[in-house]
Design an enzyme around this catalytic site. Structure first.
Site, mmCIF file in Angstrom:
data_model
loop_
_atom_site.group_PDB
_atom_site.id
_atom_site.type_symbol
_atom_site.label_atom_id
_atom_site.label_comp_id
_atom_site.label_asym_id
_atom_site.label_seq_id
_atom_site.Cartn_x
_atom_site.Cartn_y
_atom_site.Cartn_z
ATOM 1 N N GLY A 24 -0.474 -9.652 6.344
ATOM 2 C CA GLY A 24 -1.416 -8.581 5.629
ATOM 3 C C GLY A 24 -2.130 -8.838 4.351
ATOM 4 N N ALA A 25 -2.423 -10.382 4.156
ATOM 5 C CA ALA A 25 -2.641 -10.562 2.924
ATOM 6 C C ALA A 25 -3.985 -10.504 2.480
ATOM 7 C CB ALA A 25 -2.403 -12.054 2.741
ATOM 8 N N SER A 26 -5.006 -9.802 3.314
ATOM 9 C CA SER A 26 -6.419 -9.577 3.030
ATOM 10 C C SER A 26 -6.641 -8.331 2.279
ATOM 11 C CB SER A 26 -7.140 -9.587 4.304
ATOM 12 O OG SER A 26 -6.718 -8.337 5.140
ATOM 13 N N SER A 138 8.535 1.803 4.560
ATOM 14 C CA SER A 138 8.197 3.186 4.313
ATOM 15 C C SER A 138 9.260 4.273 4.067
ATOM 16 C CB SER A 138 7.069 3.601 5.191
ATOM 17 O OG SER A 138 6.779 5.277 4.955
ATOM 18 N N TYR A 150 5.476 6.493 13.649
ATOM 19 C CA TYR A 150 5.379 5.708 12.372
ATOM 20 C C TYR A 150 6.929 5.720 11.775
ATOM 21 C CZ TYR A 150 3.938 3.557 7.933
ATOM 22 O OH TYR A 150 3.696 2.899 7.159
ATOM 23 N N ALA A 151 7.493 6.730 11.608
ATOM 24 C CA ALA A 151 8.893 6.773 11.071
ATOM 25 C C ALA A 151 9.911 6.091 11.938
ATOM 26 C CB ALA A 151 9.262 8.304 11.126
ATOM 27 N N ALA A 152 9.737 6.141 13.267
ATOM 28 C CA ALA A 152 10.539 5.277 14.075
ATOM 29 C C ALA A 152 10.346 3.836 14.280
ATOM 30 C CB ALA A 152 10.276 5.785 15.675
ATOM 31 N N LYS A 154 9.433 2.254 11.445
ATOM 32 C CA LYS A 154 9.885 2.081 10.193
ATOM 33 C C LYS A 154 11.498 2.065 10.001
ATOM 34 C CE LYS A 154 5.985 0.699 7.949
ATOM 35 N NZ LYS A 154 5.857 -0.714 7.566
#
Length: 240
Positions: A24-26, A138, A150-152, A154
């Site tokens: 995810g360096a961009s 997160s 999303y929680a799941a 993470k």
């Protein structure tokens, strides 16, 4: 892999000069982490779909679609031996019960968990003793309305990191998760999270990407050798 600036094993002779992989360096947190590590004198290999705006002699960019987990092992073979892995690539799509989209949940799982697993599986066997792994999690891993998928993923990331930490402790390899609250990145205005707006932390501002990058850089450094299997919150008081 762009060989124009590809680092070699010979550059690792110095104790402070390490080879770090950053996904995810961009943009966003991944971009800030790459910049921080370059400023500290490390060689950085950035993995992302689009090319980062980073012109540095110690930076190498590899185009990578981390959604394609089957291709990750082949990509990792091109990277050679590395001293650190930072998985910062990610995205959030929110929805409440009754509106959950199975495809979105699976896509978040592939990028946040499956891609991290595939990268570590391919890179860790050749990592040197004392290497480092940091996953960007997160604060939502503890749960949040409208963000269950999303929680799941993470939360799964934390369990995975703690499992790796105990496996790799005999080699001196640490594994940690850095979990920010709402951070000033393009994700804050991403239309995919319209059902769950970002929450301002109690400190009255969003977390900065530089604050997250500084914590990650510390965990990648020699002073953090006794910190492993931990989820470190950078939440501006949001978890209080």
């Amino acid at each position: 892999m762009d060989n124009a600036t590809s680092p070699t094993i010979d550059t690792l002779a110095g104790a402070t000069n390490k080879r770090m992989v950053v996904t995810g360096a961009s943009s966003g947190i991944g971009y800030a982490i790459a910049k921080q590590l370059l400023a500290q004198g490390h060689d950085v290999i950035g993995l992302s779909r689009s090319a980062p705006d980073l012109d540095h002699p110690r930076f190498t960019w590899c185009t990578a679609d981390l959604d394609d987990t089957a291709a990750i092992a082949g990509l990792a073979q091109q990277l050679g031996t590395v001293d650190g892995l930072v998985h910062a690539a990610g995205f959030m799509k929110t929805a409440r019960l009754g509106e959950l989209d199975e495809a979105s949940g699976e896509a978040m799982w592939r990028l946040h968990v499956a891609a991290a697993s595939a990268l570590a599986n391919a890179l860790v066997p050749a990592m040197r003793e004392g290497a480092r792994i940091v996953l960007i999690g997160s604060r939502v891993s503890a749960g949040a309305a409208g963000r269950s998928q999303y929680a799941a993923v993470k939360a799964a990331m934390v369990g995975m990191a703690r499992s790796w930490a105990i496996e790799l402790a005999p080699r001196g390899i640490t594994v940690n998760v850095v979990s920010p609250a709402a951070t000033a990145t393009p994700m804050l205005s991403d239309p995919q999270r319209t059902s769950s707006a970002p929450v301002m932390p109690p400190i009255g501002r969003y977390v900065s990407v530089e604050e997250v990058a500084s914590m990650v850089a510390y965990l990648l450094g020699p002073q953090a050798g006794a910190i492993t299997g931990q989820q470190i919150m950078i939440c501006g008081g949001s978890s209080l």
